[in-house]
Design a protein around this motif. Structure first.
Motif, PDB file in Angstrom:
ATOM      1  N   ILE A  87       0.787  -1.254   0.020  1.00  0.00           N
ATOM      2  CA  ILE A  87      -0.157  -0.122   0.025  1.00  0.00           C
ATOM      3  C   ILE A  87       0.823   1.395   0.039  1.00  0.00           C
ATOM      4  CG2 ILE A  87      -1.688   1.537   1.256  1.00  0.00           C
ATOM      5  CD1 ILE A  87      -2.991  -1.477   2.201  1.00  0.00           C
ATOM      6  N   SER A  88       1.835   1.335   0.792  1.00  0.00           N
ATOM      7  CA  SER A  88       2.977   2.475   0.803  1.00  0.00           C
ATOM      8  C   SER A  88       3.670   2.662  -0.605  1.00  0.00           C
ATOM      9  CB  SER A  88       3.655   2.196   1.896  1.00  0.00           C
ATOM     10  OG  SER A  88       3.280   2.207   3.079  1.00  0.00           O
ATOM     11  N   SER A  89       3.954   1.628  -1.177  1.00  0.00           N
ATOM     12  CA  SER A  89       4.642   1.610  -2.544  1.00  0.00           C
ATOM     13  C   SER A  89       3.615   2.264  -3.313  1.00  0.00           C
ATOM     14  CB  SER A  89       5.344   0.502  -2.681  1.00  0.00           C
ATOM     15  OG  SER A  89       5.650   0.450  -4.041  1.00  0.00           O
ATOM     16  N   ALA A  90       2.534   1.836  -3.597  1.00  0.00           N
ATOM     17  CA  ALA A  90       1.385   2.451  -4.478  1.00  0.00           C
ATOM     18  C   ALA A  90       1.125   3.758  -4.257  1.00  0.00           C
ATOM     19  CB  ALA A  90       0.129   1.209  -4.368  1.00  0.00           C
ATOM     20  N   MET A  91       0.968   4.239  -2.872  1.00  0.00           N
ATOM     21  CA  MET A  91       0.827   5.505  -2.761  1.00  0.00           C
ATOM     22  C   MET A  91       2.166   6.533  -3.027  1.00  0.00           C
ATOM     23  SD  MET A  91      -1.339   5.089   0.982  1.00  0.00           S
ATOM     24  CE  MET A  91      -1.425   6.645   1.174  1.00  0.00           C
ATOM     25  N   ALA A  92       3.072   6.105  -3.061  1.00  0.00           N
ATOM     26  CA  ALA A  92       4.164   6.820  -3.204  1.00  0.00           C
ATOM     27  C   ALA A  92       4.150   6.707  -4.595  1.00  0.00           C
ATOM     28  CB  ALA A  92       5.334   6.202  -2.655  1.00  0.00           C
ATOM     29  N   GLU A  93       3.877   5.846  -5.550  1.00  0.00           N
ATOM     30  CA  GLU A  93       4.105   5.763  -6.740  1.00  0.00           C
ATOM     31  C   GLU A  93       2.794   6.854  -7.211  1.00  0.00           C
ATOM     32  OE1 GLU A  93       3.495   2.818 -10.794  1.00  0.00           O
ATOM     33  OE2 GLU A  93       4.199   2.015  -8.946  1.00  0.00           O
ATOM     34  N   ALA A  94       1.768   6.758  -6.852  1.00  0.00           N
ATOM     35  CA  ALA A  94       0.620   7.491  -7.175  1.00  0.00           C
ATOM     36  C   ALA A  94       1.106   8.917  -7.101  1.00  0.00           C
ATOM     37  CB  ALA A  94      -0.519   7.182  -6.284  1.00  0.00           C
ATOM     38  N   ARG A  95       1.606   9.274  -5.948  1.00  0.00           N
ATOM     39  CA  ARG A  95       2.244  10.707  -5.616  1.00  0.00           C
ATOM     40  C   ARG A  95       3.324  11.243  -6.516  1.00  0.00           C
ATOM     41  NH1 ARG A  95       2.140   9.624  -0.638  1.00  0.00           N
ATOM     42  NH2 ARG A  95       4.243   8.731  -0.310  1.00  0.00           N
TER      43      ARG A  95
END
Length: 137
Positions: free
Chosen positions: A108-116
């Motif tokens: 989830i953290s990785s996906a959020m960072a990628e989205a950012r």
């Protein structure tokens, strides 16, 4: 002649059990003390090992040697799932639960960072400049 054939078949089966047992053991995490074992054999691996019925029988024999309660499931695409179906002790369940929660959190953290990153690296549309026709500079 029949006993010779049986002996050869038995030797092949023992080799198959040993091979599958090695694959099953290789996937075990030491911190789980032998629990949560699983082996997934894709179509290619199944074809290389032999007949599906023989592989399932060998997996059950290998599982007994490892102390597993083996369940097998053959998918429609000929993938074979071999799973240890035992209930692990509470401390192993808790450890596995924490590891699973940490893994989900990392995804989830990785996906959020990628989205950012995608949001901040998107090209910004500049406002249109007014037409300079008729404007003295």
């Amino acid at each position: 002649m029949s006993s010779r054939k049986d002996e050869l078949a038995q030797r092949r089966f023992v080799k198959l059990v040993d091979r599958i047992k090695a694959m099953m053991a290789a996937g075990l995490k030491p911190e789980y003390r032998g629990f949560y074992g699983q082996l997934i054999l894709d179509q290619e691996a199944v074809a290389e090992l032999g007949e599906l019925a023989d592989i399932r029988r060998a997996a059950r024999a290998a599982g007994r040697q490892l102390g597993w309660h083996v369940r097998t499931h053959a998918a429609h695409n000929e993938t074979l799932f071999i799973i240890d179906d035992r209930d692990p002790p509470r401390e192993i369940q808790e450890l596995a639960g924490r590891r699973a929660a940490d893994a989900v959190s990392a995804v989830i953290s990785s996906a959020m960072a990628e989205a950012r990153m995608l949001r901040t690296s998107a090209p910004i549309a500049l406002p249109n400049r007014p037409d300079s026709a008729g404007v003295d500079l």
